[in-house]
Scaffold this motif. Structure first.
Motif, mmCIF file in Angstrom:
data_model
loop_
_atom_site.group_PDB
_atom_site.id
_atom_site.type_symbol
_atom_site.label_atom_id
_atom_site.label_comp_id
_atom_site.label_asym_id
_atom_site.label_seq_id
_atom_site.Cartn_x
_atom_site.Cartn_y
_atom_site.Cartn_z
ATOM 1 N N GLU A 1 -6.967 -11.456 -9.499
ATOM 2 C CA GLU A 1 -8.104 -11.603 -10.222
ATOM 3 C C GLU A 1 -8.259 -9.931 -10.361
ATOM 4 O OE1 GLU A 1 -6.852 -13.036 -7.314
ATOM 5 O OE2 GLU A 1 -6.951 -14.427 -8.291
ATOM 6 N N LYS A 2 -8.448 -8.670 -8.827
ATOM 7 C CA LYS A 2 -8.750 -7.571 -8.940
ATOM 8 C C LYS A 2 -7.572 -6.068 -9.507
ATOM 9 C CE LYS A 2 -12.219 -7.844 -5.116
ATOM 10 N NZ LYS A 2 -12.611 -7.073 -4.449
ATOM 11 N N ARG A 3 -6.235 -7.480 -10.222
ATOM 12 C CA ARG A 3 -5.318 -6.251 -10.386
ATOM 13 C C ARG A 3 -4.789 -5.096 -9.411
ATOM 14 N NH1 ARG A 3 -1.956 -8.069 -13.498
ATOM 15 N NH2 ARG A 3 -2.027 -6.031 -14.863
ATOM 16 N N ARG A 4 -5.023 -5.484 -7.733
ATOM 17 C CA ARG A 4 -4.412 -4.243 -7.516
ATOM 18 C C ARG A 4 -3.684 -5.007 -6.401
ATOM 19 N NH1 ARG A 4 -6.986 0.102 -6.612
ATOM 20 N NH2 ARG A 4 -7.010 -0.217 -4.232
ATOM 21 N N TYR A 5 -2.664 -3.941 -5.751
ATOM 22 C CA TYR A 5 -1.562 -3.964 -5.319
ATOM 23 C C TYR A 5 -1.667 -3.350 -4.028
ATOM 24 C CZ TYR A 5 0.633 0.867 -6.419
ATOM 25 O OH TYR A 5 0.458 2.261 -5.787
ATOM 26 N N GLY B 1 -3.991 0.506 -7.828
ATOM 27 C CA GLY B 1 -4.742 -0.472 -8.835
ATOM 28 C C GLY B 1 -3.642 -0.696 -10.472
ATOM 29 N N LEU B 2 -2.790 -2.167 -10.582
ATOM 30 C CA LEU B 2 -1.863 -2.493 -11.286
ATOM 31 C C LEU B 2 -1.577 -1.757 -12.763
ATOM 32 C CD1 LEU B 2 -1.348 -6.375 -10.487
ATOM 33 C CD2 LEU B 2 -0.023 -4.021 -9.345
ATOM 34 N N ASP B 3 -2.879 -1.208 -13.233
ATOM 35 C CA ASP B 3 -2.977 -0.676 -14.904
ATOM 36 C C ASP B 3 -3.525 0.703 -14.529
ATOM 37 O OD1 ASP B 3 -2.828 -3.410 -15.697
ATOM 38 O OD2 ASP B 3 -5.112 -4.128 -15.322
ATOM 39 N N SER B 4 -3.950 1.253 -13.511
ATOM 40 C CA SER B 4 -4.151 2.552 -13.142
ATOM 41 C C SER B 4 -2.851 3.149 -12.485
ATOM 42 C CB SER B 4 -5.563 3.121 -12.790
ATOM 43 O OG SER B 4 -4.876 2.467 -11.596
ATOM 44 N N ALA B 5 -2.905 4.472 -12.218
ATOM 45 C CA ALA B 5 -2.198 5.316 -11.747
ATOM 46 C C ALA B 5 -2.922 6.000 -9.976
ATOM 47 C CB ALA B 5 -1.658 6.523 -12.434
ATOM 48 N N ARG B 6 -4.191 5.683 -10.513
ATOM 49 C CA ARG B 6 -4.719 5.410 -9.196
ATOM 50 C C ARG B 6 -4.544 4.771 -7.856
ATOM 51 N NH1 ARG B 6 -11.101 6.025 -10.546
ATOM 52 N NH2 ARG B 6 -10.982 8.085 -8.516
ATOM 53 N N GLY B 7 -4.696 4.967 -6.693
ATOM 54 C CA GLY B 7 -3.541 4.855 -5.164
ATOM 55 C C GLY B 7 -3.869 5.761 -4.094
ATOM 56 N N GLY B 8 -4.251 5.782 -3.351
ATOM 57 C CA GLY B 8 -3.835 5.399 -2.490
ATOM 58 C C GLY B 8 -2.294 5.880 -0.992
ATOM 59 N N ARG C 1 -4.057 -8.413 4.847
ATOM 60 C CA ARG C 1 -3.349 -8.299 3.518
ATOM 61 C C ARG C 1 -4.100 -9.933 2.714
ATOM 62 N NH1 ARG C 1 -5.107 -5.179 1.412
ATOM 63 N NH2 ARG C 1 -5.997 -4.700 3.417
ATOM 64 N N GLN C 2 -3.202 -10.710 3.843
ATOM 65 C CA GLN C 2 -3.883 -12.485 3.434
ATOM 66 C C GLN C 2 -5.097 -12.598 3.569
ATOM 67 O OE1 GLN C 2 -0.653 -14.010 5.610
ATOM 68 N NE2 GLN C 2 0.970 -13.704 4.300
ATOM 69 N N GLN C 3 -5.855 -12.269 4.557
ATOM 70 C CA GLN C 3 -6.719 -12.476 4.654
ATOM 71 C C GLN C 3 -8.252 -11.962 3.921
ATOM 72 O OE1 GLN C 3 -7.798 -10.111 8.189
ATOM 73 N NE2 GLN C 3 -7.081 -12.404 9.676
ATOM 74 N N HIS C 4 -7.585 -10.798 3.352
ATOM 75 C CA HIS C 4 -8.375 -10.281 1.438
ATOM 76 C C HIS C 4 -8.416 -10.552 0.283
ATOM 77 C CE1 HIS C 4 -10.298 -6.834 3.473
ATOM 78 N NE2 HIS C 4 -9.770 -6.904 5.161
ATOM 79 N N GLY C 5 -7.333 -12.315 0.697
ATOM 80 C CA GLY C 5 -6.641 -12.934 -0.701
ATOM 81 C C GLY C 5 -5.266 -12.205 -1.530
ATOM 82 N N TYR C 6 -4.665 -11.526 -1.041
ATOM 83 C CA TYR C 6 -3.481 -11.030 -1.132
ATOM 84 C C TYR C 6 -2.099 -12.155 -1.764
ATOM 85 C CZ TYR C 6 -4.810 -5.649 -1.747
ATOM 86 O OH TYR C 6 -5.696 -4.955 -2.580
ATOM 87 N N ASN C 7 -1.628 -11.702 -2.512
ATOM 88 C CA ASN C 7 -0.055 -12.952 -2.115
ATOM 89 C C ASN C 7 0.454 -12.526 -2.001
ATOM 90 O OD1 ASN C 7 -2.165 -15.326 -3.262
ATOM 91 N ND2 ASN C 7 -1.688 -14.631 -5.091
ATOM 92 N N CYS C 8 1.609 -12.297 -1.194
ATOM 93 C CA CYS C 8 2.790 -11.794 -0.634
ATOM 94 C C CYS C 8 4.201 -12.503 -1.535
ATOM 95 C CB CYS C 8 3.537 -12.100 0.766
ATOM 96 S SG CYS C 8 4.875 -11.378 0.846
ATOM 97 N N ILE C 9 4.144 -10.877 -2.273
ATOM 98 C CA ILE C 9 5.691 -10.925 -3.460
ATOM 99 C C ILE C 9 7.122 -11.219 -2.756
ATOM 100 C CG2 ILE C 9 6.380 -10.593 -4.832
ATOM 101 C CD1 ILE C 9 3.901 -11.443 -5.395
ATOM 102 N N GLN C 10 7.083 -10.098 -1.706
ATOM 103 C CA GLN C 10 8.358 -10.272 -1.439
ATOM 104 C C GLN C 10 8.520 -10.315 0.419
ATOM 105 O OE1 GLN C 10 9.370 -5.980 -2.261
ATOM 106 N NE2 GLN C 10 10.314 -6.550 -3.676
#
Length: 77
Positions: A13-17, A38-45, A68-77
């Motif tokens: 939803e927020k296009r984050r990784y 962000g998935l759509d930008s080069a910004r990150g940390g 990460r799961q508590q914050h709504g992220y889905n595990c891919i690997q």
């Protein structure tokens, strides 16, 4: 020798990784690498933590996974 561990989470939803992985440095210490952005930008940390015990590093990785799961992220690997 331990196998390096890696996990990737996506928040669609927020296009984050968020990605973490374990590796050994040249001095034999275990390094926990964390990168995010962000998935759509080069910004990150990036952040690294050093551990002397593989199990302690794995426990920290599991703690990161839980957060990460508590914050709504889905595990891919």
């Amino acid at each position: 020798m331990e196998t390096p561990t890696s996990q990737l989470w996506i928040y669609p939803e927020k296009r984050r990784y968020y990605r973490v992985w374990l590796s050994r440095d040249l001095f034999g210490m275990i390094c926990l690498h964390c990168t995010w952005g962000g998935l759509d930008s080069a910004r990150g940390g990036e952040r690294r933590e050093i551990f002397s015990d593989w199990q302690v590093a794995r426990d920290k990785l599991e703690l990161v996974a839980k957060r990460r799961q508590q914050h709504g992220y889905n595990c891919i690997q």
